[in-house]
Scaffold this motif. Structure first.
Motif, PDB file in Angstrom:
ATOM      1  N   PRO A   8       6.956  13.759  16.494  1.00 16.79           N
ATOM      2  CA  PRO A   8       8.275  13.196  16.803  1.00 16.79           C
ATOM      3  C   PRO A   8       8.338  12.877  18.298  1.00 16.79           C
ATOM      4  O   PRO A   8       7.799  13.619  19.123  1.00 16.79           O
ATOM      5  N   ILE A   9       8.947  11.762  18.637  1.00 17.82           N
ATOM      6  CA  ILE A   9       9.134  11.394  20.042  1.00 17.82           C
ATOM      7  C   ILE A   9      10.578  10.973  20.249  1.00 17.82           C
ATOM      8  O   ILE A   9      11.215  10.447  19.352  1.00 17.82           O
ATOM      9  N   SER A  10      11.084  11.230  21.438  1.00 16.52           N
ATOM     10  CA  SER A  10      12.448  10.826  21.786  1.00 16.52           C
ATOM     11  C   SER A  10      12.379   9.550  22.598  1.00 16.52           C
ATOM     12  O   SER A  10      11.518   9.400  23.457  1.00 16.52           O
ATOM     13  N   SER A  17      11.887   8.778  17.093  1.00 15.71           N
ATOM     14  CA  SER A  17      10.954   7.974  16.324  1.00 15.71           C
ATOM     15  C   SER A  17       9.695   8.819  16.174  1.00 15.71           C
ATOM     16  O   SER A  17       9.679   9.981  16.572  1.00 15.71           O
ATOM     17  N   TYR A  18       8.652   8.251  15.600  1.00 13.16           N
ATOM     18  CA  TYR A  18       7.445   9.022  15.326  1.00 13.16           C
ATOM     19  C   TYR A  18       6.222   8.252  15.779  1.00 13.16           C
ATOM     20  O   TYR A  18       6.158   7.035  15.649  1.00 13.16           O
ATOM     21  N   ARG A  19       5.239   8.978  16.311  1.00 14.16           N
ATOM     22  CA  ARG A  19       3.975   8.399  16.718  1.00 14.16           C
ATOM     23  C   ARG A  19       2.883   8.983  15.831  1.00 14.16           C
ATOM     24  O   ARG A  19       2.761  10.200  15.710  1.00 14.16           O
ATOM     25  N   ALA A  20       2.112   8.113  15.201  1.00 14.12           N
ATOM     26  CA  ALA A  20       0.965   8.529  14.389  1.00 14.12           C
ATOM     27  C   ALA A  20      -0.293   8.251  15.204  1.00 14.12           C
ATOM     28  O   ALA A  20      -0.438   7.168  15.779  1.00 14.12           O
ATOM     29  N   ILE A  21      -1.204   9.229  15.256  1.00 14.45           N
ATOM     30  CA  ILE A  21      -2.398   9.116  16.081  1.00 14.45           C
ATOM     31  C   ILE A  21      -3.618   9.487  15.257  1.00 14.45           C
ATOM     32  O   ILE A  21      -3.622  10.508  14.559  1.00 14.45           O
ATOM     33  N   ALA A  22      -4.652   8.665  15.361  1.00  7.38           N
ATOM     34  CA  ALA A  22      -5.949   8.961  14.749  1.00  7.38           C
ATOM     35  C   ALA A  22      -7.011   8.484  15.728  1.00  7.38           C
ATOM     36  O   ALA A  22      -7.190   7.280  15.922  1.00  7.38           O
ATOM     37  N   GLY A  23      -7.685   9.413  16.377  1.00  6.73           N
ATOM     38  CA  GLY A  23      -8.676   9.041  17.383  1.00  6.73           C
ATOM     39  C   GLY A  23      -8.013   8.282  18.508  1.00  6.73           C
ATOM     40  O   GLY A  23      -7.039   8.742  19.091  1.00  6.73           O
ATOM     41  N   ASN A  24      -8.529   7.063  18.799  1.00  6.89           N
ATOM     42  CA  ASN A  24      -7.929   6.265  19.872  1.00  6.89           C
ATOM     43  C   ASN A  24      -6.931   5.237  19.352  1.00  6.89           C
ATOM     44  O   ASN A  24      -6.448   4.400  20.097  1.00  6.89           O
ATOM     45  N   GLN A  25      -6.610   5.294  18.066  1.00  4.99           N
ATOM     46  CA  GLN A  25      -5.616   4.395  17.463  1.00  4.99           C
ATOM     47  C   GLN A  25      -4.279   5.127  17.362  1.00  4.99           C
ATOM     48  O   GLN A  25      -4.244   6.324  17.095  1.00  4.99           O
ATOM     49  N   GLN A  26      -3.196   4.395  17.566  1.00  3.02           N
ATOM     50  CA  GLN A  26      -1.874   4.994  17.387  1.00  3.02           C
ATOM     51  C   GLN A  26      -0.844   3.932  17.039  1.00  3.02           C
ATOM     52  O   GLN A  26      -1.046   2.752  17.292  1.00  3.02           O
ATOM     53  N   SER A  27       0.244   4.393  16.449  1.00  2.00           N
ATOM     54  CA  SER A  27       1.340   3.496  16.096  1.00  2.00           C
ATOM     55  C   SER A  27       2.639   4.277  16.172  1.00  2.00           C
ATOM     56  O   SER A  27       2.643   5.510  16.149  1.00  2.00           O
ATOM     57  N   VAL A  28       3.736   3.550  16.239  1.00  3.27           N
ATOM     58  CA  VAL A  28       5.064   4.159  16.322  1.00  3.27           C
ATOM     59  C   VAL A  28       5.923   3.564  15.227  1.00  3.27           C
ATOM     60  O   VAL A  28       5.819   2.377  14.919  1.00  3.27           O
ATOM     61  N   LYS A  30      10.051   4.143  13.066  1.00 10.18           N
ATOM     62  CA  LYS A  30      11.346   4.836  13.032  1.00 10.18           C
ATOM     63  C   LYS A  30      11.269   6.117  12.200  1.00 10.18           C
ATOM     64  O   LYS A  30      12.019   7.047  12.414  1.00 10.18           O
ATOM     65  N   THR A  31      10.363   6.128  11.229  1.00  9.67           N
ATOM     66  CA  THR A  31      10.150   7.309  10.404  1.00  9.67           C
ATOM     67  C   THR A  31       8.678   7.681  10.471  1.00  9.67           C
ATOM     68  O   THR A  31       7.829   6.869  10.874  1.00  9.67           O
ATOM     69  N   ASP A  37       2.113   4.289   7.946  1.00 10.98           N
ATOM     70  CA  ASP A  37       1.767   2.998   7.339  1.00 10.98           C
ATOM     71  C   ASP A  37       1.172   2.041   8.363  1.00 10.98           C
ATOM     72  O   ASP A  37       0.172   1.367   8.100  1.00 10.98           O
ATOM     73  N   ALA A  38       1.781   1.979   9.542  1.00 11.84           N
ATOM     74  CA  ALA A  38       1.285   1.082  10.587  1.00 11.84           C
ATOM     75  C   ALA A  38      -0.098   1.513  11.070  1.00 11.84           C
ATOM     76  O   ALA A  38      -0.973   0.682  11.303  1.00 11.84           O
ATOM     77  N   LEU A  39      -0.300   2.812  11.188  1.00 10.43           N
ATOM     78  CA  LEU A  39      -1.606   3.313  11.610  1.00 10.43           C
ATOM     79  C   LEU A  39      -2.667   3.029  10.556  1.00 10.43           C
ATOM     80  O   LEU A  39      -3.779   2.603  10.873  1.00 10.43           O
ATOM     81  N   THR A  40      -2.327   3.242   9.306  1.00 10.41           N
ATOM     82  CA  THR A  40      -3.262   2.982   8.214  1.00 10.41           C
ATOM     83  C   THR A  40      -3.687   1.508   8.225  1.00 10.41           C
ATOM     84  O   THR A  40      -4.861   1.197   8.034  1.00 10.41           O
ATOM     85  N   ALA A  41      -2.739   0.617   8.490  1.00 11.94           N
ATOM     86  CA  ALA A  41      -3.070  -0.813   8.572  1.00 11.94           C
ATOM     87  C   ALA A  41      -4.024  -1.087   9.726  1.00 11.94           C
ATOM     88  O   ALA A  41      -4.964  -1.876   9.600  1.00 11.94           O
ATOM     89  N   GLN A  42      -3.812  -0.423  10.857  1.00  9.27           N
ATOM     90  CA  GLN A  42      -4.698  -0.596  12.012  1.00  9.27           C
ATOM     91  C   GLN A  42      -6.111  -0.103  11.699  1.00  9.27           C
ATOM     92  O   GLN A  42      -7.087  -0.700  12.132  1.00  9.27           O
ATOM     93  N   LEU A  43      -6.192   1.007  10.992  1.00  8.91           N
ATOM     94  CA  LEU A  43      -7.484   1.602  10.687  1.00  8.91           C
ATOM     95  C   LEU A  43      -8.266   0.762   9.686  1.00  8.91           C
ATOM     96  O   LEU A  43      -9.477   0.904   9.575  1.00  8.91           O
TER      97      LEU A  43
END
Length: 120
Positions: A8-10, A17-28, A30-31, A37-43
């Motif tokens: 969770p991030i303010s 909002s929320y930040r999803a992180i996997a290795g050097n990839q990340q996405s933000v 609202k939920t 979902d955005a991170l999975t698309a990037q991966l």
């Protein structure tokens, strides 16, 4: 399997909002789901399998209300001192370090309890 952390991030307006992180990839998002979902698309993973554990950050048998309150107080004080270019008193820093370590052990214990429940 890819390891993903969702935090969770303010934002500046006080919302979350929320930040999803996997290795050097990340996405933000609202939920947490939008961020994932955005991170999975990037991966670019066409098949994504995961065990998701959503922590409510409520007091429990592993980390009490008093510990959460004191950790929050010390983190706020740490941020204030950092922002003005100073540091916590040595006793305060030691207490903060101890609480962070205790919360980490609590998170480990929570995870072990969840795994035990799931495997039964």
């Amino acid at each position: 399997m890819t390891t993903v952390a969702i935090l969770p991030i303010s934002n500046d307006s006080g919302g979350n909002s929320y930040r999803a992180i996997a290795g050097n990839q990340q996405s933000v998002g609202k939920t947490a789901g939008q961020a994932l979902d955005a991170l999975t698309a990037q991966l670019g993973e066409t098949e994504f399998s995961a065990l998701l554990v959503i922590q409510s950050f409520s007091p429990d048998q592993f980390f009490s209300t008093e510990q959460q309150k004191r950790l929050s107080e010390l983190m706020n004080l740490w941020r204030e001192t950092r922002d003005i270019g100073t540091v916590l008193l040595p006793e305060q820093q030691a207490e903060l370090d101890t609480l962070v370590e205790t919360e980490l052990r609590a998170a480990t214990a929570r995870t072990a309890a969840i795994i035990q429940q799931v495997s039964q």
